[in-house]
Design a protein around this motif. Structure first.
Motif, PDB file in Angstrom:
ATOM      1  N   VAL A  34       0.838  -1.193   0.000  1.00 23.51           N
ATOM      2  CA  VAL A  34       0.000   0.000   0.000  1.00 23.51           C
ATOM      3  C   VAL A  34       0.880   1.253   0.000  1.00 23.51           C
ATOM      4  N   VAL A  35       0.550   2.182  -0.875  1.00 26.69           N
ATOM      5  CA  VAL A  35       1.281   3.443  -0.966  1.00 26.69           C
ATOM      6  C   VAL A  35       0.336   4.586  -0.615  1.00 26.69           C
ATOM      7  N   THR A  36       0.746   5.411   0.336  1.00 27.34           N
ATOM      8  CA  THR A  36      -0.103   6.543   0.735  1.00 27.34           C
ATOM      9  C   THR A  36       0.611   7.882   0.576  1.00 27.34           C
ATOM     10  N   GLU A  37       1.866   7.861   0.242  1.00 24.64           N
ATOM     11  CA  GLU A  37       2.636   9.098   0.141  1.00 24.64           C
ATOM     12  C   GLU A  37       2.580   9.651  -1.276  1.00 24.64           C
ATOM     13  N   LEU A  38       2.113  10.892  -1.410  1.00 21.76           N
ATOM     14  CA  LEU A  38       2.064  11.537  -2.718  1.00 21.76           C
ATOM     15  C   LEU A  38       3.486  11.794  -3.223  1.00 21.76           C
ATOM     16  N   GLY A  39       3.671  11.661  -4.508  1.00 21.88           N
ATOM     17  CA  GLY A  39       4.993  11.859  -5.075  1.00 21.88           C
ATOM     18  C   GLY A  39       5.778  10.577  -5.226  1.00 21.88           C
ATOM     19  N   THR A  40       5.233   9.472  -4.689  1.00 18.51           N
ATOM     20  CA  THR A  40       5.887   8.179  -4.870  1.00 18.51           C
ATOM     21  C   THR A  40       5.953   7.856  -6.361  1.00 18.51           C
ATOM     22  N   LYS A  41       7.104   7.360  -6.807  1.00 17.98           N
ATOM     23  CA  LYS A  41       7.273   7.060  -8.229  1.00 17.98           C
ATOM     24  C   LYS A  41       7.212   5.566  -8.505  1.00 17.98           C
ATOM     25  N   ALA A  42       6.763   5.229  -9.695  1.00 13.65           N
ATOM     26  CA  ALA A  42       6.658   3.829 -10.109  1.00 13.65           C
ATOM     27  C   ALA A  42       6.896   3.746 -11.609  1.00 13.65           C
ATOM     28  N   ASP A  43       7.095   2.538 -12.091  1.00 11.47           N
ATOM     29  CA  ASP A  43       7.273   2.290 -13.519  1.00 11.47           C
ATOM     30  C   ASP A  43       6.075   1.492 -14.012  1.00 11.47           C
ATOM     31  N   PRO A  44       5.183   2.106 -14.780  1.00 13.17           N
ATOM     32  CA  PRO A  44       3.970   1.408 -15.221  1.00 13.17           C
ATOM     33  C   PRO A  44       4.242   0.202 -16.106  1.00 13.17           C
ATOM     34  N   ASP A  45       5.449   0.146 -16.692  1.00 11.77           N
ATOM     35  CA  ASP A  45       5.790  -0.989 -17.548  1.00 11.77           C
ATOM     36  C   ASP A  45       6.369  -2.161 -16.759  1.00 11.77           C
ATOM     37  N   GLN A  46       6.815  -1.892 -15.533  1.00 14.47           N
ATOM     38  CA  GLN A  46       7.460  -2.935 -14.734  1.00 14.47           C
ATOM     39  C   GLN A  46       6.685  -3.281 -13.461  1.00 14.47           C
ATOM     40  N   ASP A  47       6.089  -2.284 -12.844  1.00 14.17           N
ATOM     41  CA  ASP A  47       5.417  -2.489 -11.556  1.00 14.17           C
ATOM     42  C   ASP A  47       3.953  -2.892 -11.730  1.00 14.17           C
ATOM     43  N   ILE A  48       3.460  -3.667 -10.774  1.00 15.93           N
ATOM     44  CA  ILE A  48       2.038  -4.043 -10.736  1.00 15.93           C
ATOM     45  C   ILE A  48       1.323  -3.029  -9.851  1.00 15.93           C
ATOM     46  N   ILE A  49       0.474  -2.232 -10.468  1.00 14.04           N
ATOM     47  CA  ILE A  49      -0.224  -1.168  -9.754  1.00 14.04           C
ATOM     48  C   ILE A  49      -1.715  -1.493  -9.710  1.00 14.04           C
ATOM     49  N   THR A  50      -2.279  -1.480  -8.522  1.00 12.50           N
ATOM     50  CA  THR A  50      -3.709  -1.779  -8.371  1.00 12.50           C
ATOM     51  C   THR A  50      -4.418  -0.656  -7.627  1.00 12.50           C
ATOM     52  N   VAL A  51      -5.688  -0.472  -7.948  1.00 13.21           N
ATOM     53  CA  VAL A  51      -6.546   0.485  -7.261  1.00 13.21           C
ATOM     54  C   VAL A  51      -7.737  -0.292  -6.726  1.00 13.21           C
ATOM     55  N   LYS A  52      -7.852  -0.333  -5.412  1.00  8.33           N
ATOM     56  CA  LYS A  52      -8.907  -1.112  -4.745  1.00  8.33           C
ATOM     57  C   LYS A  52      -8.878  -2.564  -5.207  1.00  8.33           C
ATOM     58  N   GLY A  53      -7.661  -3.068  -5.361  1.00  9.28           N
ATOM     59  CA  GLY A  53      -7.482  -4.471  -5.711  1.00  9.28           C
ATOM     60  C   GLY A  53      -7.500  -4.791  -7.189  1.00  9.28           C
ATOM     61  N   ARG A  54      -7.811  -3.810  -8.032  1.00  8.39           N
ATOM     62  CA  ARG A  54      -7.892  -4.059  -9.470  1.00  8.39           C
ATOM     63  C   ARG A  54      -6.694  -3.436 -10.189  1.00  8.39           C
ATOM     64  N   PRO A  55      -6.011  -4.209 -11.033  1.00 10.22           N
ATOM     65  CA  PRO A  55      -4.858  -3.660 -11.758  1.00 10.22           C
ATOM     66  C   PRO A  55      -5.297  -2.596 -12.767  1.00 10.22           C
ATOM     67  N   ILE A  56      -4.490  -1.568 -12.881  1.00  8.56           N
ATOM     68  CA  ILE A  56      -4.809  -0.518 -13.843  1.00  8.56           C
ATOM     69  C   ILE A  56      -4.371  -0.957 -15.232  1.00  8.56           C
ATOM     70  N   LYS A  57      -4.975  -0.354 -16.239  1.00  5.92           N
ATOM     71  CA  LYS A  57      -4.604  -0.625 -17.622  1.00  5.92           C
ATOM     72  C   LYS A  57      -3.816   0.568 -18.149  1.00  5.92           C
ATOM     73  N   THR A  58      -2.586   0.313 -18.527  1.00  8.33           N
ATOM     74  CA  THR A  58      -1.755   1.396 -19.067  1.00  8.33           C
ATOM     75  C   THR A  58      -1.688   1.302 -20.579  1.00  8.33           C
ATOM     76  N   GLU A  59      -1.805   2.459 -21.214  1.00  6.66           N
ATOM     77  CA  GLU A  59      -1.749   2.508 -22.680  1.00  6.66           C
ATOM     78  C   GLU A  59      -0.321   2.314 -23.174  1.00  6.66           C
ATOM     79  N   LYS A  60      -0.206   1.643 -24.266  1.00  7.01           N
ATOM     80  CA  LYS A  60       1.083   1.549 -24.947  1.00  7.01           C
ATOM     81  C   LYS A  60       1.438   2.934 -25.471  1.00  7.01           C
ATOM     82  N   LYS A  61       2.683   3.346 -25.278  1.00  6.25           N
ATOM     83  CA  LYS A  61       3.117   4.663 -25.744  1.00  6.25           C
ATOM     84  C   LYS A  61       3.240   4.638 -27.279  1.00  6.25           C
TER      85      LYS A  61
END
Length: 252
Positions: A34-61
């Motif tokens: 769980v991440v609660t700190e604003l400004g935390t960085k992540a890599d959408p191509d490498q990291d698994i990011i979920t919102v309320k348990g559901r993975p987000i869908k990232t667009e291909k650049k």
């Protein structure tokens, strides 16, 4: 790496502000934490990011070059029903938007992307990425008139940065001439206004280069993807200091 709230907003989760609220509420996880700190960085191509348990869908650049025809609007819609650039993107599923603008009467090289950071890098005033145009103008400007464009000319919004200008062709009867001009700014209708300022209005205008990226033989109305090398070269150009000598002032 990008800020988590930016990644969520780009993925269509919610507005940037709402995404910040979701993070602070503990609704977002990165790789199971769980991440609660604003400004935390992540890599959408490498990291698994979920919102309320559901993975987000990232667009291909997506990074595209288009040869924009004259009479096409570089915006998402037009209340007057004129053609817009997206009318020419039938095979592109992702939503892309122009990097800068070419006005309705100007044709040529237009970049389109869904990478906001890339677009901002190329269009931010401090980077001064060169853009080259071929302008057909009324009459034949004297060398002293072109020197004004080379040194910087006063417009209603201030003096322009020095431009690179050269003759390409002159009509035998002197009614018009073709001039290539490279500018290092992005003011509205800048090239047209520069030539109007020396009393040689533009008849036709075509952008043929963005940085070192050339339009070449791409047919009017068609697009092609940029190569990784082309993308990286544009990024490096925007980040480099090789245009500092042009920055004595503040593209079409």
């Amino acid at each position: 790496m990008e800020r988590l709230q930016k990644i969520l907003a780009q993925a269509g989760v919610a507005s940037r502000r709402k995404c910040e609220e979701l993070i602070q509420a503990g609704s977002v996880e990165v790789n199971g934490v769980v991440v609660t700190e604003l400004g935390t960085k992540a890599d959408p191509d490498q990291d698994i990011i979920t919102v309320k348990g559901r993975p987000i869908k990232t667009e291909k650049k997506i990074y595209l070059m288009m040869n924009k025809p004259k009479g096409v609007i570089t915006s998402a819609s037009d209340p007057e029903g004129r053609k817009i650039v997206s009318d020419y993107l039938k095979g592109v599923k992702e939503r892309v938007y122009p990097v800068g603008r070419l006005d309705y009467d100007t044709e040529g090289l237009l970049l389109l992307t869904n990478d906001g950071e890339f677009a901002n890098l190329l269009t931010h005033p401090k980077h001064h990425v060169p853009k080259t145009y071929v302008a057909t103008v009324k009459g034949v400007p004297h060398g002293t008139e072109l020197d004004k464009l080379k040194k910087g000319i006063v417009l209603e919004d201030g003096i322009t940065a020095p431009a690179e200008v050269e003759y390409k062709d002159v009509d035998p009867d002197g009614k018009e001439s073709v001039i290539q001009i490279t500018i290092y700014e992005g003011r509205n209708r800048q090239v047209r206004r520069m030539f109007e300022a020396i009393s040689h209005p533009v008849i036709r205008l075509k952008r043929i280069a963005f940085g070192d990226l050339l339009l070449q033989n791409l047919k009017r109305g068609l697009t092609r993807p940029l190569t990784k090398d082309e993308i990286n070269r544009l990024i490096q150009l925007a980040k480099s200091d090789n245009t500092k000598k042009k920055r004595t002032g503040r593209g079409s």
